[in-house]
Design a protein around this motif. Structure first.
Motif, PDB file in Angstrom:
ATOM      1  N   MET A   1       0.830  -1.208   0.000  1.00 45.66           N
ATOM      2  CA  MET A   1       0.000   0.000   0.000  1.00 45.66           C
ATOM      3  C   MET A   1       0.863   1.256   0.000  1.00 45.66           C
ATOM      4  O   MET A   1       0.504   2.268  -0.609  1.00 45.66           O
ATOM      5  CB  MET A   1      -0.951  -0.015   1.202  1.00 45.66           C
ATOM      6  N   ALA A   2       1.993   1.202   0.686  1.00 46.64           N
ATOM      7  CA  ALA A   2       2.914   2.339   0.661  1.00 46.64           C
ATOM      8  C   ALA A   2       3.477   2.531  -0.742  1.00 46.64           C
ATOM      9  O   ALA A   2       3.596   3.668  -1.234  1.00 46.64           O
ATOM     10  CB  ALA A   2       4.042   2.121   1.668  1.00 46.64           C
ATOM     11  N   TYR A   3       3.806   1.428  -1.405  1.00 49.52           N
ATOM     12  CA  TYR A   3       4.306   1.503  -2.783  1.00 49.52           C
ATOM     13  C   TYR A   3       3.223   2.057  -3.715  1.00 49.52           C
ATOM     14  O   TYR A   3       3.516   2.864  -4.618  1.00 49.52           O
ATOM     15  CB  TYR A   3       4.756   0.124  -3.251  1.00 49.52           C
ATOM     16  N   ASP A   4       1.991   1.647  -3.494  1.00 52.53           N
ATOM     17  CA  ASP A   4       0.871   2.155  -4.298  1.00 52.53           C
ATOM     18  C   ASP A   4       0.737   3.669  -4.165  1.00 52.53           C
ATOM     19  O   ASP A   4       0.566   4.385  -5.162  1.00 52.53           O
ATOM     20  CB  ASP A   4      -0.426   1.467  -3.854  1.00 52.53           C
ATOM     21  N   ARG A   5       0.842   4.170  -2.946  1.00 51.32           N
ATOM     22  CA  ARG A   5       0.748   5.631  -2.731  1.00 51.32           C
ATOM     23  C   ARG A   5       1.964   6.338  -3.337  1.00 51.32           C
ATOM     24  O   ARG A   5       1.852   7.460  -3.839  1.00 51.32           O
ATOM     25  CB  ARG A   5       0.658   5.935  -1.242  1.00 51.32           C
ATOM     26  N   PHE A   6       3.122   5.708  -3.261  1.00 50.95           N
ATOM     27  CA  PHE A   6       4.334   6.276  -3.851  1.00 50.95           C
ATOM     28  C   PHE A   6       4.169   6.457  -5.365  1.00 50.95           C
ATOM     29  O   PHE A   6       4.483   7.519  -5.914  1.00 50.95           O
ATOM     30  CB  PHE A   6       5.531   5.369  -3.548  1.00 50.95           C
TER      31      PHE A   6
ATOM     32  N   ILE B   1       9.309   3.422   4.848  1.00 52.47           N
ATOM     33  CA  ILE B   1       9.913   4.709   5.214  1.00 52.47           C
ATOM     34  C   ILE B   1      10.473   5.409   3.974  1.00 52.47           C
ATOM     35  O   ILE B   1      10.293   6.621   3.790  1.00 52.47           O
ATOM     36  CB  ILE B   1      11.020   4.495   6.268  1.00 52.47           C
ATOM     37  N   PHE B   2      11.145   4.643   3.102  1.00 51.20           N
ATOM     38  CA  PHE B   2      11.689   5.219   1.879  1.00 51.20           C
ATOM     39  C   PHE B   2      10.568   5.757   0.987  1.00 51.20           C
ATOM     40  O   PHE B   2      10.679   6.860   0.426  1.00 51.20           O
ATOM     41  CB  PHE B   2      12.494   4.169   1.121  1.00 51.20           C
ATOM     42  N   SER B   3       9.482   4.991   0.850  1.00 49.77           N
ATOM     43  CA  SER B   3       8.356   5.422   0.013  1.00 49.77           C
ATOM     44  C   SER B   3       7.780   6.733   0.516  1.00 49.77           C
ATOM     45  O   SER B   3       7.534   7.667  -0.272  1.00 49.77           O
ATOM     46  CB  SER B   3       7.272   4.339  -0.010  1.00 49.77           C
ATOM     47  N   TYR B   4       7.596   6.826   1.826  1.00 46.36           N
ATOM     48  CA  TYR B   4       6.989   8.052   2.360  1.00 46.36           C
ATOM     49  C   TYR B   4       7.967   9.218   2.379  1.00 46.36           C
ATOM     50  O   TYR B   4       7.537  10.381   2.327  1.00 46.36           O
ATOM     51  CB  TYR B   4       6.396   7.777   3.745  1.00 46.36           C
ATOM     52  N   ALA B   5       9.243   8.946   2.439  1.00 46.37           N
ATOM     53  CA  ALA B   5      10.222  10.031   2.297  1.00 46.37           C
ATOM     54  C   ALA B   5      10.121  10.641   0.895  1.00 46.37           C
ATOM     55  O   ALA B   5      10.146  11.865   0.730  1.00 46.37           O
ATOM     56  CB  ALA B   5      11.628   9.507   2.562  1.00 46.37           C
ATOM     57  N   GLN B   6       9.981   9.774  -0.109  1.00 50.06           N
ATOM     58  CA  GLN B   6       9.815  10.260  -1.473  1.00 50.06           C
ATOM     59  C   GLN B   6       8.472  10.965  -1.653  1.00 50.06           C
ATOM     60  O   GLN B   6       8.379  11.968  -2.362  1.00 50.06           O
ATOM     61  CB  GLN B   6       9.917   9.082  -2.450  1.00 50.06           C
ATOM     62  N   ILE B   7       7.441  10.437  -1.004  1.00 46.32           N
ATOM     63  CA  ILE B   7       6.115  11.048  -1.104  1.00 46.32           C
ATOM     64  C   ILE B   7       6.121  12.451  -0.505  1.00 46.32           C
ATOM     65  O   ILE B   7       5.609  13.401  -1.104  1.00 46.32           O
ATOM     66  CB  ILE B   7       5.065  10.159  -0.397  1.00 46.32           C
TER      67      ILE B   7
ATOM     68  N   TYR C   1      -2.724  19.406   0.311  1.00 43.66           N
ATOM     69  CA  TYR C   1      -3.686  18.884   1.292  1.00 43.66           C
ATOM     70  C   TYR C   1      -4.293  17.575   0.805  1.00 43.66           C
ATOM     71  O   TYR C   1      -4.404  16.603   1.571  1.00 43.66           O
ATOM     72  CB  TYR C   1      -4.782  19.918   1.536  1.00 43.66           C
ATOM     73  N   ASN C   2      -4.693  17.515  -0.452  1.00 44.27           N
ATOM     74  CA  ASN C   2      -5.296  16.297  -0.995  1.00 44.27           C
ATOM     75  C   ASN C   2      -4.318  15.130  -0.982  1.00 44.27           C
ATOM     76  O   ASN C   2      -4.689  13.991  -0.693  1.00 44.27           O
ATOM     77  CB  ASN C   2      -5.793  16.543  -2.422  1.00 44.27           C
ATOM     78  N   ALA C   3      -3.061  15.421  -1.312  1.00 36.50           N
ATOM     79  CA  ALA C   3      -2.052  14.363  -1.322  1.00 36.50           C
ATOM     80  C   ALA C   3      -1.808  13.836   0.090  1.00 36.50           C
ATOM     81  O   ALA C   3      -1.714  12.621   0.310  1.00 36.50           O
ATOM     82  CB  ALA C   3      -0.752  14.890  -1.925  1.00 36.50           C
ATOM     83  N   PHE C   4      -1.693  14.750   1.056  1.00 37.64           N
ATOM     84  CA  PHE C   4      -1.493  14.315   2.435  1.00 37.64           C
ATOM     85  C   PHE C   4      -2.696  13.546   2.965  1.00 37.64           C
ATOM     86  O   PHE C   4      -2.551  12.574   3.718  1.00 37.64           O
ATOM     87  CB  PHE C   4      -1.206  15.511   3.338  1.00 37.64           C
ATOM     88  N   SER C   5      -3.907  13.974   2.579  1.00 39.76           N
ATOM     89  CA  SER C   5      -5.112  13.323   3.082  1.00 39.76           C
ATOM     90  C   SER C   5      -5.235  11.888   2.585  1.00 39.76           C
ATOM     91  O   SER C   5      -5.744  11.017   3.297  1.00 39.76           O
ATOM     92  CB  SER C   5      -6.362  14.118   2.682  1.00 39.76           C
TER      93      SER C   5
END
Length: 324
Positions: free
Chosen positions: A118-123, A215-221, A235-239
């Motif tokens: 799911m983290a990769y999907d959001r990335f 952690i790496f995915s969300y650092a890039q996000i 805001y939309n991206a963070f939400s």
């Protein structure tokens, strides 16, 4: 203390949540209610994703998979705990203990994998939006789930098969209210060096590598979001990531807390941490996603309106919304 052969083992004894007989019935009612809400809440998420065409996207496909895993994870631990509370007997058979430990391993590892996916999907969605539909196509999504399932089952079976060769001493108390493979290894009298090496190796790969990937995915996000010129876009991206981050924090926070507590404190004090990990975490996931996601809330309202038991709730909710 002389070890005896594993064929003579008939029972293990699990952690006693309370020795007060008067608290047995309230605890039984509490955990039964939590279990039913967990199953119902996660099942509604699955139904919402299946029947609402607006939710037929990779993100919600993984969310439905997570809900199914939460149902299975809770079912692998809570029903046996309820039986023990009702019978006021904390024993579990040798075969039942190894079976439960195997299922707990499967579903804990699956949830770990799925949070990484799911983290990769959001990335991909935030950092490479133009390539999202190409990268996260249905074939890839299904393959990721099947690969996660295969690795999780293989890991659990290897742990269980390696545990079959153990001989045990007379002290067969496991300081958890469910059977867990590392605790089974600890009560074994035979040499468990190979099992410990494999357990820590698997934990490093399944836990450490996947958590590092998250952690790496969300650092890039975060880096990509901060470069967005629009405040609304930020805001939309963070939400879209908020719910997933909450679930990750809950899962890893309670997981690490329970294992640290079991390692450094008396067994009775591990009960709260274990309850947070195996009971509270699965029940919170549907609430986290439904409260923070308008599309999920809309799909759940449609389902509730179609079920007679929820129609009165829907009417009262609409009246309250009108009065506001």
């Amino acid at each position: 203390m002389k070890p005896r052969n594993q064929t003579g083992i008939s029972k293990f004894f699990l952690l006693v949540l309370t020795e007060d007989p008067e608290l047995q019935a309230p605890l039984f009612s509490l955990f039964l209610s939590i279990y039913l809400v967990t199953v119902l809440g996660n099942f509604l998420i699955v139904l919402a994703v299946i029947f609402d065409c607006h939710l037929h996207t990779p993100m919600y496909f993984f969310l439905a998979s997570l809900s199914l895993i939460d149902i299975c994870f809770s079912t692998s631990t809570i029903p046996k705990m309820l039986v023990n509370l009702q019978a006021q007997n904390q024993s579990i058979t040798y075969e039942g203990c190894l079976t439960q430990a195997c299922f707990v391993l499967v579903f804990a590892a699956l949830e770990n994998f799925l949070l990484g996916v799911m983290a990769y999907d959001r990335f991909v969605a935030i950092c490479h939006p133009l390539k999202y539909t190409v990268i996260m196509n249905p074939h890839i999504c299904g393959l990721l789930i099947l690969l996660s399932l295969f690795i999780s089952i293989t890991n659990a079976l290897l742990h269980s098969l390696m545990s079959l060769r153990f001989s045990f001493c007379t002290e067969l108390v496991i300081p958890y209210f469910f059977c867990e493979v590392l605790q089974v290894i600890k009560v074994a009298c035979s040499d468990a060096l190979n099992n410990n090496i494999f357990s820590y190796f698997a934990a490093t790969i399944l836990g450490g590598v996947l958590l590092s990937g998250i952690i790496f995915s969300y650092a890039q996000i975060v880096s990509s979001i901060l470069r967005m010129p629009s405040a609304v876009g930020k805001y939309n991206a963070f939400s879209t990531c908020g719910s997933h981050l909450s679930v990750i924090s809950l899962f890893y926070g309670t997981g690490f807390g329970s294992y640290i507590s079991a390692a450094f404190t008396p067994s009775r004090r591990t009960a709260v941490a274990l309850v947070m990990y195996t009971v509270v975490s699965p029940i919170m996931n549907p609430f986290i996603y439904s409260l923070r996601n308008r599309e999920v809330k809309g799909a759940l309202r449609k389902i509730m309106r179609s079920i007679p038991a929820f129609q009165l709730y829907s009417v009262l909710h609409e009246v309250a919304s009108f009065l506001e």
